[in-house]
Design an enzyme around this catalytic site. Sequence first.
Site, PDB file in Angstrom:
ATOM      1  N   LYS A   1       0.857  -1.191   0.000  1.00  0.00           N
ATOM      2  CA  LYS A   1       0.000   0.000   0.000  1.00  0.00           C
ATOM      3  C   LYS A   1       0.893   1.241   0.000  1.00  0.00           C
ATOM      4  CE  LYS A   1      -3.937   2.023   2.502  1.00  0.00           C
ATOM      5  NZ  LYS A   1      -4.867   1.893   3.646  1.00  0.00           N
TER       6      LYS A   1
ATOM      7  N   SER B   1      -9.982   1.999   2.739  1.00  0.00           N
ATOM      8  CA  SER B   1      -9.057   2.745   1.917  1.00  0.00           C
ATOM      9  C   SER B   1      -8.042   1.890   1.161  1.00  0.00           C
ATOM     10  CB  SER B   1      -8.296   3.744   2.788  1.00  0.00           C
ATOM     11  OG  SER B   1      -7.428   3.089   3.680  1.00  0.00           O
TER      12      SER B   1
ATOM     13  N   SER C   1     -10.320  -0.302   6.931  1.00  0.00           N
ATOM     14  CA  SER C   1      -9.664  -0.133   5.622  1.00  0.00           C
ATOM     15  C   SER C   1      -8.928  -1.358   5.090  1.00  0.00           C
ATOM     16  CB  SER C   1      -8.683   1.044   5.676  1.00  0.00           C
ATOM     17  OG  SER C   1      -9.380   2.262   5.576  1.00  0.00           O
TER      18      SER C   1
END
Lengths: 495, 95
Positions: A79, A154, A178
Amino acid sequence: MTNYHTATVAELSHALHSKKVSSVELTRHFLDRIAAHDRRLNSFITVTTEQALAAAAEADRRIAAGQAGPLTGIPLAQKDIFCTEGVRTSCASRMLDNFIAPYDATTVQRLNAAGMVMLGKTNMDEFAMGSSNETSYYGPVRNPWDLDRVPGGSSGGSAAAVAARLAPIATGTDTGGSIRQPAALCGLTGLKPTYGLVSRYGMIAFASSLDQAGPIAQSAEDAALLLQALAGFDPRDSTSLDRHLPDYRAALDNSDNTSPLVGVRIGVPQEYFGDGLSKGVHDAIAAAIAAYRKLGAETVDITLPNTRYAVPAYYVVAPAECSSNLSRFDGVRFGHRCQDAVDLMDLYKRSRGEGFGAEVKRRIMVGTYVLSAGYYDAYYLQAQKVRRLISDDFRRVFDGQQVDVILGPTAPTTAFRLNDKTSDPLAMYLSDIYTIAVNLAGLPALSMPVRPVEGLPVGLQLIGNYFSEAQLLNVAHQYQRVTTWHRQIPQAYAK
Amino acid sequence: MTLEHTDVERIAHLARLQISGDEIPAYQNSLSAILALVGELKLADVGQVLPMAHPLDVAQRLRPDVVSEADQRDRFLAIAPHSEAGLYLVPKVIE
């Protein structure tokens, strides 16, 4: 080329160690898939082709020399919230579009040391603020199961990349859901560990008392393998916990016992099955509960009465901490700086006004308001008290009623359509209604796929007591041993 | 809880965010809606409950007061928007 992308990390690890494939071959295979598919999905912000091939060659040397661990040579998507030395770390924000971190996050260091091969940095909601991956400066990510739908957020890029098998596994971060919500919407197994288990050093901070990193994987077994490498004490993170860790993969029961969960008490909270839960998701979860009973588990009805306050408490605590954390982006030391500032105030305001997107600004302003003079007691202090009420609800269930695992839906619906909720922040916030309480309490929880609804994945959430990751993963693993939902791949990406 | 135009301007100033005039009504609406949502916290019966700052109620860990970091000044200045002679450059602060 063999379909390496349909294999789990555990299977790829076996293939690497038995020399059926090299890490360079695997890495090329996944880089080719990214090149072929990601223009449409937009799951990566940066692809690190050269570094990946160099890391893969080094991994092959380690394997040949007999110095490899289970993750050596396994490709991975990171990420874009984790700082990577020499590679842009954008946090999906214009503010950090030009930011090249001068150091590696501890998690990045640990995965590099394990010999994992980073394919690139994945798209996400800007500064991890969002539940649909639509607040990214680099554009939305599409869900591989239906390109008109969101992957969740997210960590939407990480989830979409693994769902489309552009990477066999990925990292995510979870402040209010998330990791779990995108895992649910993309049909993956995602784990948010106990607060303090995984170092936050070098992970760009959103809400420091809630943020945790964890794996987004194809199976509980793969999540166990990555968690082992991620977890551990770090003196650079003041909230990191120093304790002995179990062998998560070894804790998975692979015996022939047909009732492996006898003695396990699963709590089913009535508050997670009320209004707002779609019928399709409800029925899929109910079917999974029946499957757990067949595996020998006992299910008990429980109540978490303060659940209704979780979303309100979160939208005080998280914005308050975000407004404080994001005050470091001032246009002076790194990141975006406006042109021709007339004075320091102008420099701050325009750099931040231009660098942050609308949702980030909204949360900074909510946080600024609730922390401002005269409002602190009414909002922040009250939220911190409510946070303890929520935490006490869980404590009563785990300690008082001897429940081992709490089971419910991860999200109230399957993946929603792009632009469905972008104009209504509150509707977006409510897609995390079942995940947020876990962060407020600091507990571990995972999401895994159960029976889909109309071709879209459904996530089942398992919440455990503090440091019960090994048990959580085993409870998920037992379900995955008797079902194949976690092995399903969207048709367009199976070949 | 409804915020006025001037409330949003004041919050944006405190947060050091440039917000243009035509963006303010949208922020007025969304911030008011969020504050209405968090206003539900008033209904919670917190009685004598202590505020929770850390999920596991652990105390802040201390370390020996010795230098542990290497000097990385040049590496940090290299990513600054403007720097000169080992210093960050900002607009003139003192006339």
